[in-house]
Design a protein around this motif. Structure first.
Motif, short mmCIF file in Angstrom:
data_model
loop_
_atom_site.label_atom_id
_atom_site.label_comp_id
_atom_site.label_asym_id
_atom_site.label_seq_id
_atom_site.Cartn_x
_atom_site.Cartn_y
_atom_site.Cartn_z
N ASN A 26 0.81 -1.21 0.00
CA ASN A 26 0.00 0.00 0.00
C ASN A 26 0.84 1.27 0.00
O ASN A 26 1.85 1.37 0.70
N VAL A 27 0.39 2.24 -0.78
CA VAL A 27 0.98 3.58 -0.81
C VAL A 27 -0.07 4.53 -0.24
O VAL A 27 -1.21 4.58 -0.73
N GLY B 34 -2.81 5.41 9.53
CA GLY B 34 -4.09 6.10 9.64
C GLY B 34 -4.44 6.90 8.40
O GLY B 34 -5.57 7.37 8.26
N TYR B 35 -3.48 7.07 7.52
CA TYR B 35 -3.73 7.82 6.29
C TYR B 35 -4.35 6.91 5.22
O TYR B 35 -4.15 5.69 5.21
N ALA B 36 -5.08 7.52 4.32
CA ALA B 36 -5.79 6.78 3.28
C ALA B 36 -4.81 6.13 2.30
O ALA B 36 -3.74 6.66 2.02
N ASP C 79 4.95 7.17 -12.98
CA ASP C 79 3.88 7.95 -13.60
C ASP C 79 3.68 9.29 -12.91
O ASP C 79 2.68 9.98 -13.12
N ASN C 80 4.65 9.68 -12.05
CA ASN C 80 4.67 10.96 -11.32
C ASN C 80 3.70 11.03 -10.15
O ASN C 80 3.59 12.07 -9.51
N ARG C 81 3.01 9.93 -9.85
CA ARG C 81 2.25 9.90 -8.60
C ARG C 81 3.23 9.84 -7.43
O ARG C 81 4.33 9.33 -7.56
N THR C 82 2.82 10.39 -6.31
CA THR C 82 3.65 10.33 -5.11
C THR C 82 2.83 9.74 -3.97
O THR C 82 1.59 9.80 -3.97
N GLY C 83 3.53 9.18 -2.99
CA GLY C 83 2.85 8.63 -1.83
C GLY C 83 3.84 8.05 -0.86
O GLY C 83 5.04 7.92 -1.16
N TRP C 84 3.34 7.71 0.34
CA TRP C 84 4.19 7.25 1.43
C TRP C 84 4.13 5.73 1.58
O TRP C 84 3.04 5.15 1.57
N VAL C 85 5.31 5.11 1.74
CA VAL C 85 5.42 3.67 1.92
C VAL C 85 6.24 3.39 3.17
O VAL C 85 7.29 4.00 3.38
N ARG C 86 5.76 2.48 4.02
CA ARG C 86 6.47 2.17 5.26
C ARG C 86 7.74 1.38 4.97
O ARG C 86 7.83 0.67 3.97
N ASP C 87 8.71 1.48 5.88
CA ASP C 87 10.03 0.92 5.61
C ASP C 87 10.04 -0.60 5.50
O ASP C 87 10.97 -1.17 4.91
#
Length: 355
Positions: free
Chosen positions: A21-22, A29-31, A71-79
């Protein structure tokens, strides 16, 4: 600001996972924005933060990586969903090629210089240099075209072929990026491309459209993206990451071999066997150096080219093997080239220090 020497690959600790998940922030807690496929690589790290909720595993607080995807999308990924590699000192990790969660990060080390001098191990520099060298061997650039071999039609910087379906993959990526007239005209050939229609070998309009398409940045981006996904990523996942290989010359050589022989060649495993070390073991820990492994791979490859050249009476085939072995013999492990940063690729001058 992104540090262009440190990159991530989607590599979950759960080895059965096929995606990870990103999210839109550094915490569970983030979407969820989207799911990234396992082994997607060359992901630019934009920022690193501690888990906002202080979530831990085995007493260790998780870190989150803000990544930019192709594709230039950004998001957070856990380590525990990524491995990182390259010179990651700016983010507190040093020079690494390991799972991020297995590493301890120093929070005092953060990006300070917005325009740092790229070190020899800059992964983007290595990739660009590798692409330039291989492109010089494969043809005459993004518009290169031939129709005289078993590929039926071979096209582009890395000679993507109709017979192998790699040309179809490039065209589909191009069609997703471009709405121009040339793209629309090529779309009319979609079914013939899918069928690998032999008639395309002599279709002058198809040839001219492909050559014209190479003038568009969308086609160049499509070729680069397919080369990355089908070859660079496959080489990195199959050879580099398990062995924790780091030398720029090693990475460039293995990419070129992936293009030349396919990403599932056996040269590295044969070199390990001949050097008496376990397959996929880590140089520096298995009794040999990375330099020894890389040079033995280059020697085996050179032998293969010489045998093929003799069997087919094509002495020109030896040049590619000679080139890589000469770099190993000279000890240009950081792929810096001559005094001007150039290498001579079969008569073509290619800049590798600052490609």
């Amino acid at each position: 600001m992104a540090n262009e020497t440190c990159f991530a690959i989607i590599r979950p600790a759960d080895t059965t996972a096929t995606s990870f998940n990103v999210r839109n922030g550094p915490g569970t807690g983030y979407a969820v924005l989207f799911s990234a496929p396992v082994n997607q690589t060359i992901l630019t790290i934009l920022e690193v933060k501690k888990d906002e909720g202080g979530t831990t595993t085995n007493g260790k607080v998780h870190q989150w990586f803000n990544l930019r995807f192709p594709d230039n999308r950004t998001g957070w990924v856990r380590d525990d969903g990524v491995a990182i590699y390259g010179d990651c000192a700016a983010y507190g990790y040093g020079l690494v090629a390991f799972s991020a969660f297995a590493l301890t990060r120093s929070e005092s080390s953060q990006p300070t210089d917005p325009n740092p001098t790229p070190p020899p191990t800059d992964i983007k520099r290595i990739q660009k240099a590798a692409y330039a060298i291989t492109g010089a061997f494969e043809g005459s650039g993004y518009a290169a075209f031939n129709n005289y071999d078993a590929g039926i039609v071979s096209y582009g910087l890395f000679q993507f072929t109709l017979a192998s379906s790699s040309l179809e993959t490039v065209l589909r990526r191009y069609w997703s990026l471009s709405n121009g007239r040339v793209a629309d005209s090529l779309k009319a050939y979609e079914q013939a491309v899918v069928r690998k229609d032999q008639a395309l070998r002599s279709d002058e309009r198809f040839k001219n459209l492909l050559i014209k398409a190479a003038e568009e940045k969308e086609m160049r981006e499509a070729q680069n993206a397919v080369a990355t996904e089908k070859y660079w990523d496959a080489v990195y996942v199959g050879y580099v990451q398990p062995r924790e290989l780091k030398l720029p010359l090693t990475l460039a050589l293995l990419f070129d071999m992936g293009i030349n022989f396919g990403p599932n060649h056996s040269f590295v495993r044969l070199a390990e066997q001949q050097l008496g070390v376990p397959s996929r073991s880590k140089p520096g820990q298995n009794g040999i150096t990375e330099e020894q492994l890389t040079k033995r791979v280059a020697e085996l490859r050179c032998d293969s080219h010489y045998k093929q050249a003799a069997a087919q009476n094509l002495p020109g085939l030896r040049v590619r093997g000679d080139f890589w072995l000469s770099l190993c013999t000279r000890g240009d492990w950081n792929l810096q080239g001559d005094n001007n940063g150039n290498v001579n690729v079969n008569g073509r001058i290619v800049q590798v220090r600052n490609p």
